[in-house]
Design a protein around this motif. Structure first.
Motif, short mmCIF file in Angstrom:
data_model
loop_
_atom_site.label_atom_id
_atom_site.label_comp_id
_atom_site.label_asym_id
_atom_site.label_seq_id
_atom_site.Cartn_x
_atom_site.Cartn_y
_atom_site.Cartn_z
N GLY A 190 -7.65 -7.25 -11.42
CA GLY A 190 -6.34 -7.57 -10.87
C GLY A 190 -6.39 -8.56 -9.73
N SER A 191 -7.59 -9.01 -9.35
CA SER A 191 -7.65 -9.97 -8.26
C SER A 191 -7.26 -11.35 -8.78
CB SER A 191 -9.05 -10.01 -7.64
OG SER A 191 -10.01 -10.41 -8.57
N LEU A 199 2.12 -0.88 -3.47
CA LEU A 199 3.34 -1.47 -2.93
C LEU A 199 4.51 -1.01 -3.79
CD1 LEU A 199 1.27 -3.23 -1.43
CD2 LEU A 199 2.69 -5.19 -1.91
N PRO A 200 5.73 -1.09 -3.26
CA PRO A 200 6.88 -0.70 -4.07
C PRO A 200 6.93 -1.51 -5.36
CG PRO A 200 7.54 -1.07 -1.79
CD PRO A 200 6.12 -1.52 -1.92
N ALA A 201 7.40 -0.87 -6.42
CA ALA A 201 7.56 -1.59 -7.69
C ALA A 201 8.48 -2.78 -7.47
CB ALA A 201 8.14 -0.65 -8.75
N ALA A 202 8.12 -3.90 -8.06
CA ALA A 202 8.86 -5.15 -7.84
C ALA A 202 10.33 -4.99 -8.21
CB ALA A 202 8.21 -6.28 -8.63
N GLY A 231 0.89 -1.57 -11.30
CA GLY A 231 1.55 -1.97 -10.07
C GLY A 231 0.70 -2.88 -9.22
N THR A 232 1.14 -3.04 -7.98
CA THR A 232 0.47 -3.90 -7.01
C THR A 232 -0.07 -3.03 -5.89
OG1 THR A 232 1.98 -5.70 -7.58
CG2 THR A 232 0.80 -5.90 -5.50
N PHE A 233 -1.35 -3.22 -5.57
CA PHE A 233 -2.04 -2.37 -4.61
C PHE A 233 -2.66 -3.19 -3.49
CE2 PHE A 233 -1.95 -0.38 -8.70
CZ PHE A 233 -1.65 0.95 -8.44
N VAL A 234 -2.72 -2.58 -2.30
CA VAL A 234 -3.38 -3.23 -1.17
C VAL A 234 -4.87 -3.29 -1.47
CG1 VAL A 234 -3.87 -3.12 1.30
CG2 VAL A 234 -1.62 -2.40 0.43
N ARG A 235 -5.44 -4.48 -1.31
CA ARG A 235 -6.85 -4.70 -1.61
C ARG A 235 -7.72 -4.21 -0.46
NH1 ARG A 235 -11.12 -7.54 -1.35
NH2 ARG A 235 -10.71 -9.16 0.13
N ASP A 236 -8.87 -3.67 -0.81
CA ASP A 236 -9.85 -3.25 0.19
C ASP A 236 -10.58 -4.50 0.68
OD1 ASP A 236 -11.88 -2.20 1.71
OD2 ASP A 236 -12.70 -0.91 0.15
N PRO A 237 -10.42 -4.86 1.96
CA PRO A 237 -11.03 -6.09 2.44
C PRO A 237 -12.56 -6.06 2.48
CG PRO A 237 -9.97 -4.91 4.24
CD PRO A 237 -9.65 -4.18 2.98
N SER A 238 -13.15 -4.86 2.36
CA SER A 238 -14.62 -4.79 2.37
C SER A 238 -15.23 -5.15 1.01
CB SER A 238 -15.08 -3.40 2.80
OG SER A 238 -14.72 -2.44 1.82
N LEU A 279 -4.79 -10.34 -0.42
CA LEU A 279 -4.36 -9.12 0.26
C LEU A 279 -4.05 -7.98 -0.69
CD1 LEU A 279 -2.04 -10.72 2.97
CD2 LEU A 279 -4.36 -9.83 3.26
N VAL A 280 -3.64 -8.31 -1.91
CA VAL A 280 -3.26 -7.28 -2.88
C VAL A 280 -3.88 -7.59 -4.24
CG1 VAL A 280 -1.07 -6.76 -1.72
CG2 VAL A 280 -1.10 -8.42 -3.58
N LEU A 281 -3.89 -6.57 -5.08
CA LEU A 281 -4.34 -6.69 -6.47
C LEU A 281 -3.19 -6.27 -7.36
CD1 LEU A 281 -7.70 -4.76 -6.09
CD2 LEU A 281 -7.42 -7.22 -6.21
#
Length: 130
Positions: A89-90, A37-40, A74-81, A66-68
């Motif tokens: 980071g969860s 995700l974009p840097a805060a 940074g902040t990354f989209v979490r793998d739902p699997s 949804l994210v880690l």
């Protein structure tokens, strides 16, 4: 978005909703699992909001699983699997929940085994009714 000084600023809830929708959209490859995700700080500047507002939005997304967030990366989209609470980071809440769910699952399995044994005992001792 209108960034004039008199324009209303987005709230953390609104920012979280916007990114939640982007993450949920299967056609949006910019927010597929593993994408950053974009840097805060940059997003706060772009939106004309306080850094804490963006951090709060990202925190909401993290708490929803949804994210880690990885310190310094940074902040990354979490793998739902991937099982919740297992990735670095969860959300700590999800890690605790995953442990509790595992314990509950084990207890239910043991109760099921005991019930099976009891049913076997009862069925072998009870004469068939006429």
């Amino acid at each position: 978005m209108d960034l004039s000084p008199e324009a209303p600023k987005q709230t953390a809830k609104e920012i979280a909703a916007e990114y939640r929708a982007k993450i949920a959209d299967p056609d949006n490859e910019d927010y597929s699992p593993g994408k950053r995700l974009p840097a805060a700080r940059q997003l706060a500047k772009k939106l004309g909001v306080q850094l804490m507002t963006v951090q709060s939005a990202y925190s909401q997304l993290r708490d929803e699983g949804l994210v880690l967030t990885q310190q310094g990366r940074g902040t990354f989209v979490r793998d739902p699997s991937a099982p919740l609470g297992t990735e670095p980071g969860s959300s700590p809440a999800y890690a605790a929940l995953a442990g509790e769910l595992s314990s509950i699952h084990d207890a239910l399995r043991l109760l099921g085994e005991r019930l099976d044994r009891l049913e076997e005992i009862v069925s072998s001792e009870t004469p068939p009714s006429r």
